[in-house]
Design an enzyme around this catalytic site. Sequence first.
Site, PDB file in Angstrom:
ATOM      1  N   TYR A 181       0.841  -1.203   0.000  1.00 33.32           N
ATOM      2  CA  TYR A 181       0.000   0.000   0.000  1.00 33.32           C
ATOM      3  C   TYR A 181       0.879   1.257   0.000  1.00 33.32           C
ATOM      4  O   TYR A 181       0.644   2.199  -0.757  1.00 33.32           O
ATOM      5  CB  TYR A 181      -0.924  -0.034   1.221  1.00 33.32           C
TER       6      TYR A 181
HETATM    7  N1  LIG Z   1      -9.917   5.333   4.589  1.00 28.33           N
HETATM    8  C1  LIG Z   1      -8.728   5.873   4.849  1.00 28.33           C
HETATM    9  O1  LIG Z   1      -8.295   5.999   5.999  1.00 28.33           O
HETATM   10  C2  LIG Z   1      -7.864   6.341   3.715  1.00 28.33           C
HETATM   11  C3  LIG Z   1      -6.705   7.070   4.001  1.00 28.33           C
HETATM   12  C4  LIG Z   1      -5.906   7.501   2.959  1.00 28.33           C
HETATM   13  C5  LIG Z   1      -6.247   7.210   1.661  1.00 28.33           C
HETATM   14  N2  LIG Z   1      -7.391   6.481   1.410  1.00 28.33           N
HETATM   15  C6  LIG Z   1      -7.706   6.182   0.025  1.00 28.33           C
HETATM   16  O2  LIG Z   1      -8.969   6.763  -0.285  1.00 28.33           O
HETATM   17  C7  LIG Z   1      -9.599   5.999  -1.307  1.00 28.33           C
HETATM   18  C8  LIG Z   1     -11.016   5.630  -0.886  1.00 28.33           C
HETATM   19  O3  LIG Z   1     -10.959   4.862   0.292  1.00 28.33           O
HETATM   20  P1  LIG Z   1     -12.247   4.541   1.181  1.00 28.33           P
HETATM   21  O4  LIG Z   1     -11.758   4.587   2.574  1.00 28.33           O
HETATM   22  O5  LIG Z   1     -13.380   5.377   0.756  1.00 28.33           O
HETATM   23  O6  LIG Z   1     -12.438   2.999   0.791  1.00 28.33           O
HETATM   24  P2  LIG Z   1     -13.777   2.125   0.589  1.00 28.33           P
HETATM   25  O7  LIG Z   1     -13.319   0.708   0.772  1.00 28.33           O
HETATM   26  O8  LIG Z   1     -14.891   2.648   1.415  1.00 28.33           O
HETATM   27  O9  LIG Z   1     -14.113   2.389  -0.958  1.00 28.33           O
HETATM   28  C9  LIG Z   1     -13.278   1.934  -2.002  1.00 28.33           C
HETATM   29  C10 LIG Z   1     -14.127   1.624  -3.214  1.00 28.33           C
HETATM   30  O10 LIG Z   1     -13.255   1.165  -4.274  1.00 28.33           O
HETATM   31  C11 LIG Z   1     -13.912   0.106  -4.936  1.00 28.33           C
HETATM   32  N3  LIG Z   1     -12.965  -0.751  -5.654  1.00 28.33           N
HETATM   33  C12 LIG Z   1     -12.104  -1.652  -5.127  1.00 28.33           C
HETATM   34  N4  LIG Z   1     -11.456  -2.283  -6.111  1.00 28.33           N
HETATM   35  C13 LIG Z   1     -11.892  -1.766  -7.286  1.00 28.33           C
HETATM   36  C14 LIG Z   1     -11.581  -2.012  -8.645  1.00 28.33           C
HETATM   37  N5  LIG Z   1     -10.691  -2.932  -9.013  1.00 28.33           N
HETATM   38  N6  LIG Z   1     -12.215  -1.295  -9.593  1.00 28.33           N
HETATM   39  C15 LIG Z   1     -13.153  -0.355  -9.256  1.00 28.33           C
HETATM   40  N7  LIG Z   1     -13.487  -0.094  -7.977  1.00 28.33           N
HETATM   41  C16 LIG Z   1     -12.853  -0.784  -7.003  1.00 28.33           C
HETATM   42  C17 LIG Z   1     -14.608  -0.661  -3.810  1.00 28.33           C
HETATM   43  O11 LIG Z   1     -15.642  -1.518  -4.300  1.00 28.33           O
HETATM   44  C18 LIG Z   1     -15.128   0.479  -2.942  1.00 28.33           C
HETATM   45  O12 LIG Z   1     -16.435   0.882  -3.335  1.00 28.33           O
HETATM   46  C19 LIG Z   1      -8.700   4.793  -1.562  1.00 28.33           C
HETATM   47  O13 LIG Z   1      -7.848   5.062  -2.654  1.00 28.33           O
HETATM   48  C20 LIG Z   1      -7.892   4.720  -0.277  1.00 28.33           C
HETATM   49  O14 LIG Z   1      -6.654   4.058  -0.466  1.00 28.33           O
HETATM   50  C21 LIG Z   1      -8.210   6.058   2.397  1.00 28.33           C
END
Ligand SMILES: NC(=O)c1ccc[n+]([C@@H]2O[C@H](COP(=O)([O-])OP(=O)(O)OC[C@H]3O[C@@H](n4cnc5c(N)ncnc54)[C@H](O)[C@@H]3O)[C@@H](O)[C@H]2O)c1
Length: 253
Positions: free
Chosen positions: A157
């Site tokens: 990651y």
């Molecule tokens: N949640 C955190 O603490 C955090 C922190 C920093 C960065 N992020 C980043 O923010 C973004 C959103 O995270 P989130 O927390 O909302 O996650 P989440 O798991 O709630 O949502 C992620 C979405 O991506 C979709 N997804 C997964 N694989 C996929 C694919 N191959 N093709 C299309 N869609 C796909 C999933 O079905 C899901 O709906 C991500 O890139 C994550 O790495 C999150």
Amino acid sequence: MIQYDFSGQTAIITGAASGVGLHTARRLHDSGARISLWDIDAAALSRAAQELGSGDRVDTRVVDVCQKESILVATREVLKRWARIDILINNAGIIRPPSVLAEVSLKDWQDVLDINLTGTFLCCQAVIPHMAEVGYGRVVNIGSTSGKEGNPFTPAYSAAKAGVMAMTKSLAKEFAKQGVLVNCVAPTVLDTPMTRRNIEIAPERTQKLLEKIPMGRFGQVDELATMLLWLSSSECSFSTGAVFDLSGGRATY
Ligand SMILES: NC(=O)c1ccc[n+]([C@@H]2O[C@H](COP(=O)([O-])OP(=O)(O)OC[C@H]3O[C@@H](n4cnc5c(N)ncnc54)[C@H](O)[C@@H]3O)[C@@H](O)[C@H]2O)c1
């Protein structure tokens, strides 16, 4: 709350069926944009569509961001429907449970790199040329504090998100004179379904991450969406290739 006017603009948001993606799609829609929600999870996508209402400014597509063909088809369909794409938010991402190096499987390593990094690359490759052709576009990629600092026990990651940030800077320079601005945000831990799953799997690690945030709390999706809306707007006009922190004071560079 600042109200943007995205009337007449089209936004694609990947990973839009949950968390950050869904909330940002909602905010863009509330600000007048036509939104195309892409996600691999068909059931969650259909729940999202129901919630947003099936008005003529909402479009949902089951897209796997690792599959070039699936992205090209969806891009063509969005262009056929709305003729232009102004905004691309590369948000789809996954994280695997924390693991010591010896136990990181090659499959997990590849899946995390494929979805977070290659997926962002493929969507940029499909969409940016259309933006460059009309001389306007705003692309926002989602990085992470992990990509800057390298969080322990999440090598894939951390590497994937570092790659997203470096790719952002590279693409920004390539398209800087063509009206397409490419930026990145680097949030620390946010209160989303992804985080809630992690808390269940590794509560102690999540507590340690919380302790690193000077404000003593996780970020809210709305706080990230607010930043994403500005970066998606024409108000953002002299920033490209930038990585914007959203970390409650954690990020120091
Ligand atoms: N949640 C955190 O603490 C955090 C922190 C920093 C960065 N992020 C980043 O923010 C973004 C959103 O995270 P989130 O927390 O909302 O996650 P989440 O798991 O709630 O949502 C992620 C979405 O991506 C979709 N997804 C997964 N694989 C996929 C694919 N191959 N093709 C299309 N869609 C796909 C999933 O079905 C899901 O709906 C991500 O890139 C994550 O790495 C999150």
